[in-house]
Design a protein around this motif. Sequence first.
Motif, mmCIF file in Angstrom:
data_model
loop_
_atom_site.group_PDB
_atom_site.id
_atom_site.type_symbol
_atom_site.label_atom_id
_atom_site.label_comp_id
_atom_site.label_asym_id
_atom_site.label_seq_id
_atom_site.Cartn_x
_atom_site.Cartn_y
_atom_site.Cartn_z
ATOM 1 N N TYR A 1 40.933 118.420 34.236
ATOM 2 C CA TYR A 1 40.397 118.624 35.582
ATOM 3 C C TYR A 1 39.284 119.655 35.527
ATOM 4 C CZ TYR A 1 42.827 123.112 35.911
ATOM 5 O OH TYR A 1 43.241 124.405 35.688
ATOM 6 N N GLN A 2 38.531 119.731 36.610
ATOM 7 C CA GLN A 2 37.474 120.725 36.766
ATOM 8 C C GLN A 2 37.573 121.347 38.149
ATOM 9 O OE1 GLN A 2 34.456 121.520 34.535
ATOM 10 N NE2 GLN A 2 36.173 120.959 33.211
ATOM 11 N N ALA A 3 37.327 122.648 38.220
ATOM 12 C CA ALA A 3 37.286 123.358 39.493
ATOM 13 C C ALA A 3 35.856 123.362 40.019
ATOM 14 C CB ALA A 3 37.785 124.783 39.322
ATOM 15 N N VAL A 4 35.721 123.183 41.329
ATOM 16 C CA VAL A 4 34.403 123.181 41.966
ATOM 17 C C VAL A 4 34.465 124.056 43.206
ATOM 18 C CG1 VAL A 4 32.661 121.783 43.151
ATOM 19 C CG2 VAL A 4 33.851 120.855 41.145
ATOM 20 N N ALA A 5 33.490 124.935 43.371
ATOM 21 C CA ALA A 5 33.323 125.687 44.610
ATOM 22 C C ALA A 5 32.340 124.926 45.490
ATOM 23 C CB ALA A 5 32.804 127.089 44.325
ATOM 24 N N ALA A 6 32.604 124.870 46.790
ATOM 25 C CA ALA A 6 31.734 124.117 47.695
ATOM 26 C C ALA A 6 30.289 124.585 47.605
ATOM 27 C CB ALA A 6 32.251 124.239 49.128
ATOM 28 N N ALA A 7 30.079 125.854 47.305
ATOM 29 C CA ALA A 7 28.711 126.382 47.194
ATOM 30 C C ALA A 7 27.938 125.715 46.060
ATOM 31 C CB ALA A 7 28.757 127.891 46.977
ATOM 32 N N GLU A 8 28.655 125.176 45.070
ATOM 33 C CA GLU A 8 27.987 124.519 43.947
ATOM 34 C C GLU A 8 27.304 123.212 44.345
ATOM 35 O OE1 GLU A 8 29.972 124.670 39.917
ATOM 36 O OE2 GLU A 8 31.712 125.101 41.190
ATOM 37 N N LEU A 9 27.634 122.679 45.517
ATOM 38 C CA LEU A 9 26.998 121.427 45.955
ATOM 39 C C LEU A 9 25.511 121.623 46.202
ATOM 40 C CD1 LEU A 9 30.046 120.669 46.326
ATOM 41 C CD2 LEU A 9 29.313 119.236 48.237
ATOM 42 N N ALA A 10 25.078 122.883 46.325
ATOM 43 C CA ALA A 10 23.652 123.152 46.487
ATOM 44 C C ALA A 10 22.878 122.814 45.222
ATOM 45 C CB ALA A 10 23.438 124.615 46.855
ATOM 46 N N GLN A 11 23.559 122.785 44.067
ATOM 47 C CA GLN A 11 22.932 122.402 42.798
ATOM 48 C C GLN A 11 23.461 121.019 42.406
ATOM 49 O OE1 GLN A 11 20.614 124.374 41.429
ATOM 50 N NE2 GLN A 11 20.899 125.878 43.077
ATOM 51 N N LYS A 12 23.069 120.021 43.134
ATOM 52 C CA LYS A 12 23.651 118.689 43.042
ATOM 53 C C LYS A 12 23.619 118.118 41.633
ATOM 54 C CE LYS A 12 23.222 113.997 44.924
ATOM 55 N NZ LYS A 12 22.545 113.134 45.940
ATOM 56 N N GLU A 13 22.450 118.016 41.043
ATOM 57 C CA GLU A 13 22.317 117.351 39.745
ATOM 58 C C GLU A 13 23.081 118.095 38.656
ATOM 59 O OE1 GLU A 13 21.044 114.374 39.273
ATOM 60 O OE2 GLU A 13 20.719 114.336 41.452
ATOM 61 N N GLN A 14 22.999 119.410 38.680
ATOM 62 C CA GLN A 14 23.702 120.214 37.688
ATOM 63 C C GLN A 14 25.211 120.023 37.803
ATOM 64 O OE1 GLN A 14 22.516 124.346 37.648
ATOM 65 N NE2 GLN A 14 24.404 125.000 36.663
ATOM 66 N N LEU B 1 26.884 117.426 39.235
ATOM 67 C CA LEU B 1 27.279 116.068 38.879
ATOM 68 C C LEU B 1 27.285 115.866 37.367
ATOM 69 C CD1 LEU B 1 25.433 113.989 41.628
ATOM 70 C CD2 LEU B 1 27.871 114.514 41.507
ATOM 71 N N SER B 2 26.299 116.400 36.709
ATOM 72 C CA SER B 2 26.229 116.269 35.250
ATOM 73 C C SER B 2 27.411 116.967 34.578
ATOM 74 C CB SER B 2 24.909 116.853 34.736
ATOM 75 O OG SER B 2 23.808 116.116 35.239
ATOM 76 N N ARG B 3 27.772 118.154 35.076
ATOM 77 C CA ARG B 3 28.913 118.875 34.508
ATOM 78 C C ARG B 3 30.194 118.061 34.631
ATOM 79 N NH1 ARG B 3 32.929 122.417 36.555
ATOM 80 N NH2 ARG B 3 31.946 122.800 38.582
ATOM 81 N N LEU B 4 30.421 117.497 35.797
ATOM 82 C CA LEU B 4 31.655 116.749 36.035
ATOM 83 C C LEU B 4 31.685 115.451 35.236
ATOM 84 C CD1 LEU B 4 32.001 117.298 39.898
ATOM 85 C CD2 LEU B 4 33.233 118.466 38.062
ATOM 86 N N GLU B 5 30.544 114.778 35.161
ATOM 87 C CA GLU B 5 30.487 113.533 34.388
ATOM 88 C C GLU B 5 30.749 113.788 32.911
ATOM 89 O OE1 GLU B 5 27.373 110.798 36.993
ATOM 90 O OE2 GLU B 5 26.585 112.331 35.630
ATOM 91 N N GLN B 6 30.174 114.865 32.393
ATOM 92 C CA GLN B 6 30.346 115.186 30.980
ATOM 93 C C GLN B 6 31.795 115.574 30.673
ATOM 94 O OE1 GLN B 6 27.691 118.212 29.548
ATOM 95 N NE2 GLN B 6 28.438 118.126 27.455
ATOM 96 N N ALA B 7 32.425 116.302 31.583
ATOM 97 C CA ALA B 7 33.781 116.800 31.336
ATOM 98 C C ALA B 7 34.855 115.752 31.585
ATOM 99 C CB ALA B 7 34.056 118.020 32.204
ATOM 100 N N LEU B 8 34.623 114.875 32.592
ATOM 101 C CA LEU B 8 35.701 113.994 33.038
ATOM 102 C C LEU B 8 35.382 112.511 32.956
ATOM 103 C CD1 LEU B 8 36.690 116.005 36.257
ATOM 104 C CD2 LEU B 8 37.787 116.101 34.007
ATOM 105 N N GLY B 9 34.135 112.147 33.154
ATOM 106 C CA GLY B 9 33.782 110.733 33.179
ATOM 107 C C GLY B 9 34.322 110.034 34.419
ATOM 108 N N ARG C 1 28.395 107.822 40.093
ATOM 109 C CA ARG C 1 27.803 109.073 40.573
ATOM 110 C C ARG C 1 27.691 109.116 42.099
ATOM 111 N NH1 ARG C 1 22.794 112.753 38.500
ATOM 112 N NH2 ARG C 1 24.322 113.173 36.876
ATOM 113 N N GLU C 2 27.325 108.021 42.702
ATOM 114 C CA GLU C 2 27.193 107.986 44.166
ATOM 115 C C GLU C 2 28.535 108.273 44.846
ATOM 116 O OE1 GLU C 2 26.190 104.654 47.584
ATOM 117 O OE2 GLU C 2 25.103 104.558 45.668
ATOM 118 N N GLU C 3 29.600 107.651 44.342
ATOM 119 C CA GLU C 3 30.925 107.870 44.924
ATOM 120 C C GLU C 3 31.423 109.291 44.644
ATOM 121 O OE1 GLU C 3 32.518 103.230 44.688
ATOM 122 O OE2 GLU C 3 33.349 104.753 43.339
ATOM 123 N N LEU C 4 31.062 109.828 43.489
ATOM 124 C CA LEU C 4 31.452 111.198 43.167
ATOM 125 C C LEU C 4 30.825 112.179 44.149
ATOM 126 C CD1 LEU C 4 32.704 113.409 41.429
ATOM 127 C CD2 LEU C 4 30.806 113.143 39.812
#
Length: 351
Positions: A156-169, A171-179, A201-204
């Motif tokens: 799993y990965q933890a995400v803070a809502a504030a991180e949504l401001a850096q969308k591409e970064q 999404l890439s982190r989550l895709e790389q870690a979890l697929g 990615r769109e659904e994520l």
Amino acid sequence: MKASLEPIVVGLIFGGNSGEHAISIRSACTVKQGLSEGLNPARYQLRCFYIDQQGRWWGESVANAVLASKQPADTTKLAGVNTREGFQGFPEGALEVDCWFPMLHGPNGEDGTIQGLFSLMQVPFVGSGVLGSAVGMDKLAMKAAFAAAGLPQGPYQAVAAAELAQKEQLLSRLEQALGYPCFIKPANLGSSVGISKANNREELWAGLELAANYDQRIVVEQGLKVRELECAVLGREQLQASVVGEICFDADWYDYDTKYSEGHSQPIIPAQVPEQVAAQAQKLAISALQAVGASGLSRVDLFYEETTERLLINEINTLPGFTHLSMYPMLWFASGIPLPDLVHKLLELAR
């Protein structure tokens, strides 16, 4: 708790200002049924209290009407309603309660807040205390506690809502870690509220935005090809695990509608798994309570990877659903404890 022959005044509190308000009402109806069907119903004097969707507390007349209708009350139409939201004081009869029985699911109900209030009042209550409730409610704190105890769980990965401001970064982190697929969940909600599954990615991104509407803390879990097992636990110093059940469902995943709609899911009790797998699931369920400091009652959800016979802990619910469709009372019924006896045991375990 009273040691004399006087009836024990049980305060059944339900509703709440969370997304699980309606389920709380249905759970309270089941608890009330269990108390009325007990071998010695005169042992208890039930008083019901309702928390509306604005967080205001109401006494027996409103609470009993809600239980009779099984629908949330529109308290704005009641005479003399206080327009201020939140707790304003105890309704009549609340200070005479000998033992509280909270059936409040979600934030402000099973997260340690109302448990703290009861603790300050020095009145016994059913379920976990402040620590177990708080850690069990927050999925990220819960997973950290499981990891510290060396319990197996999925990536799993933890995400803070504030991180949504850096969308591409992000999404890439989550895709790389979890697929894909993966599941996105608010950290502090239950009953599949605000949870979504992503296959791309769109659904994520849509799932992250949805979860951020509910909580500033988000957990994203790797999708696994597993069977979903559940085990109920009862007790305080000595914890007892129920038989293990399995949830089979007619959907892509076990979402809110599937969980609470008739005919959309099928509990298999006991689960059709090897005996050693069931025994290990029971052991892990008890370990999960010990890891977060929970007691009284809990339901532990596990993943079973059939090809490897590997078990993973998914999560713990320290105040699980208590409706006629809920696994907690069904698992104990299959374990030889019918509903009236279960309700009685939970009251005896009140801290």
